[in-house]
Design a protein around this motif. Structure first.
Motif, PDB file in Angstrom:
ATOM      1  N   LEU A   1      51.439  12.156  18.466  1.00 46.47           N
ATOM      2  CA  LEU A   1      52.070  13.412  18.052  1.00 46.47           C
ATOM      3  C   LEU A   1      51.047  14.362  17.425  1.00 46.47           C
ATOM      4  O   LEU A   1      51.057  15.575  17.694  1.00 46.47           O
ATOM      5  N   LEU A   2      50.155  13.813  16.626  1.00 46.34           N
ATOM      6  CA  LEU A   2      49.139  14.658  16.003  1.00 46.34           C
ATOM      7  C   LEU A   2      48.145  15.187  17.040  1.00 46.34           C
ATOM      8  O   LEU A   2      47.666  16.322  16.927  1.00 46.34           O
ATOM      9  N   PHE A   3      47.835  14.361  18.034  1.00 47.07           N
ATOM     10  CA  PHE A   3      46.938  14.816  19.095  1.00 47.07           C
ATOM     11  C   PHE A   3      47.572  15.956  19.881  1.00 47.07           C
ATOM     12  O   PHE A   3      46.903  16.950  20.208  1.00 47.07           O
ATOM     13  N   MET A   4      48.862  15.829  20.184  1.00 42.10           N
ATOM     14  CA  MET A   4      49.555  16.900  20.894  1.00 42.10           C
ATOM     15  C   MET A   4      49.617  18.166  20.046  1.00 42.10           C
ATOM     16  O   MET A   4      49.469  19.286  20.560  1.00 42.10           O
ATOM     17  N   ALA A   5      49.810  17.996  18.743  1.00 36.74           N
ATOM     18  CA  ALA A   5      49.835  19.157  17.850  1.00 36.74           C
ATOM     19  C   ALA A   5      48.473  19.829  17.794  1.00 36.74           C
ATOM     20  O   ALA A   5      48.368  21.064  17.772  1.00 36.74           O
ATOM     21  N   TYR A   6      47.421  19.024  17.784  1.00 39.98           N
ATOM     22  CA  TYR A   6      46.062  19.587  17.749  1.00 39.98           C
ATOM     23  C   TYR A   6      45.741  20.340  19.039  1.00 39.98           C
ATOM     24  O   TYR A   6      45.177  21.440  19.005  1.00 39.98           O
ATOM     25  N   MET A   7      46.092  19.752  20.182  1.00 40.10           N
ATOM     26  CA  MET A   7      45.767  20.389  21.445  1.00 40.10           C
ATOM     27  C   MET A   7      46.535  21.697  21.657  1.00 40.10           C
ATOM     28  O   MET A   7      46.060  22.594  22.356  1.00 40.10           O
ATOM     29  N   SER A   8      47.715  21.813  21.043  1.00 40.05           N
ATOM     30  CA  SER A   8      48.495  23.039  21.188  1.00 40.05           C
ATOM     31  C   SER A   8      48.207  24.062  20.089  1.00 40.05           C
ATOM     32  O   SER A   8      48.787  25.150  20.110  1.00 40.05           O
ATOM     33  N   SER A   9      47.322  23.730  19.157  1.00 45.59           N
ATOM     34  CA  SER A   9      47.022  24.643  18.053  1.00 45.59           C
ATOM     35  C   SER A   9      45.927  25.621  18.452  1.00 45.59           C
ATOM     36  O   SER A   9      45.081  25.331  19.315  1.00 45.59           O
ATOM     37  N   PRO A  10      45.879  26.798  17.833  1.00 43.45           N
ATOM     38  CA  PRO A  10      44.803  27.758  18.109  1.00 43.45           C
ATOM     39  C   PRO A  10      43.425  27.229  17.728  1.00 43.45           C
ATOM     40  O   PRO A  10      42.420  27.657  18.292  1.00 43.45           O
ATOM     41  N   TYR A  11      43.367  26.287  16.773  1.00 45.32           N
ATOM     42  CA  TYR A  11      42.080  25.756  16.317  1.00 45.32           C
ATOM     43  C   TYR A  11      41.334  25.042  17.438  1.00 45.32           C
ATOM     44  O   TYR A  11      40.103  25.090  17.503  1.00 45.32           O
ATOM     45  N   ALA A  12      42.053  24.400  18.344  1.00 45.05           N
ATOM     46  CA  ALA A  12      41.403  23.667  19.428  1.00 45.05           C
ATOM     47  C   ALA A  12      40.851  24.606  20.495  1.00 45.05           C
ATOM     48  O   ALA A  12      40.004  24.208  21.296  1.00 45.05           O
ATOM     49  N   ARG A  13      41.297  25.876  20.520  1.00 44.47           N
ATOM     50  CA  ARG A  13      40.893  26.798  21.572  1.00 44.47           C
ATOM     51  C   ARG A  13      40.081  27.994  21.055  1.00 44.47           C
ATOM     52  O   ARG A  13      39.761  28.874  21.838  1.00 44.47           O
ATOM     53  N   MET A  14      39.770  27.975  19.789  1.00 40.48           N
ATOM     54  CA  MET A  14      39.156  29.183  19.235  1.00 40.48           C
ATOM     55  C   MET A  14      37.659  29.273  19.508  1.00 40.48           C
ATOM     56  O   MET A  14      37.080  30.338  19.463  1.00 40.48           O
ATOM     57  N   GLY A  15      37.000  28.139  19.769  1.00 45.67           N
ATOM     58  CA  GLY A  15      35.581  28.195  20.086  1.00 45.67           C
ATOM     59  C   GLY A  15      34.754  28.597  18.864  1.00 45.67           C
ATOM     60  O   GLY A  15      35.038  28.203  17.737  1.00 45.67           O
ATOM     61  N   THR A  16      33.721  29.372  19.081  1.00 47.86           N
ATOM     62  CA  THR A  16      32.825  29.788  17.996  1.00 47.86           C
ATOM     63  C   THR A  16      33.222  31.175  17.521  1.00 47.86           C
ATOM     64  O   THR A  16      32.776  32.194  18.056  1.00 47.86           O
TER      65      THR A  16
END
Length: 206
Positions: A42-57
């Motif tokens: 559940l936490l992995f799914m939450a992380y992958m759907s969060s903006p933090y995982a896609r924000m890059g640099t």
């Protein structure tokens, strides 16, 4: 005074017997693996759907804000999952506490021993609650990660753990009580879930 404390203590021979029996069951370790596995998924799914995982640099400020938002999401998933899991597991852990003794014809033997009714009931309840609290303890490192990310107060974490522990106590106590009157384990579980829904669903709507 010391004899009175011994009679009131839940950590008597029943507690040790039940704890030893639970430690030898493979399903105890399977339950821990499943609990942590579902929580991490559940936490992995939450992380992958969060903006933090896609924000890059991006900028430092943006990253700090994203980390804070991620911590709040993680904490929300942890709190909801822990409370629901404790409510679901409590009756499962205690559904055979008394009726199994009756099934194996050892309940009458227990009743004629010098052990009081409190020691029998408390020993069975505390040994099974320890299994539930062990699951909570195994998931506590997640709160350390949440604290490092920021955005969640320590008081909120303690409150979530306390609520989960209280739900575990209530559900396990209800399952233990019903196991003294109902012979079938699945009936105890279903009746316990019905009782919990009657009590907690109105409270959740407040």
């Amino acid at each position: 005074m010391l004899a009175t404390m011994r009679r009131l203590s839940p950590f008597g021979p029943i507690f040790r017997k039940e704890l030893l029996a639970m430690s030898r069951r493979k399903r105890t370790y399977a339950l821990r693996f499943a609990y942590l596995g579902i929580l991490l998924f559940l936490l992995f799914m939450a992380y992958m759907s969060s903006p933090y995982a896609r924000m890059g640099t991006r900028g430092v400020v943006d990253r700090v804000m994203a980390q804070s938002a991620l911590a709040q999401v993680f904490f929300g998933f942890f709190a909801v999952f822990s409370i629901l899991a404790m409510g679901a597991l409590g009756p499962v852990l205690t559904c055979t506490a008394i009726n199994a003794e009756r099934l194996h014809r050892t309940l009458n033997v227990l009743l004629v021993t010098p052990l009081s009714a409190w020691q029998i009931v408390a020993g069975k309840l505390t040994s099974r609650l320890l299994a539930a609290f062990t699951l909570l303890g195994l998931s506590l490192p997640l709160l350390a990660i949440v604290r490092l990310l920021g955005g969640v107060e320590v008081e909120s974490m303690l409150a979530a753990v306390a609520i989960a522990a209280s739900v575990a106590l209530a559900s396990a106590s209800l399952g233990l009580m019903l196991s003294a009157y109902v012979s079938r384990a699945y009936s105890v579980i279903l009746l316990s879930y019905g009782g919990l829904m009657i009590v907690f669903v109105p409270l959740a709507g407040l």
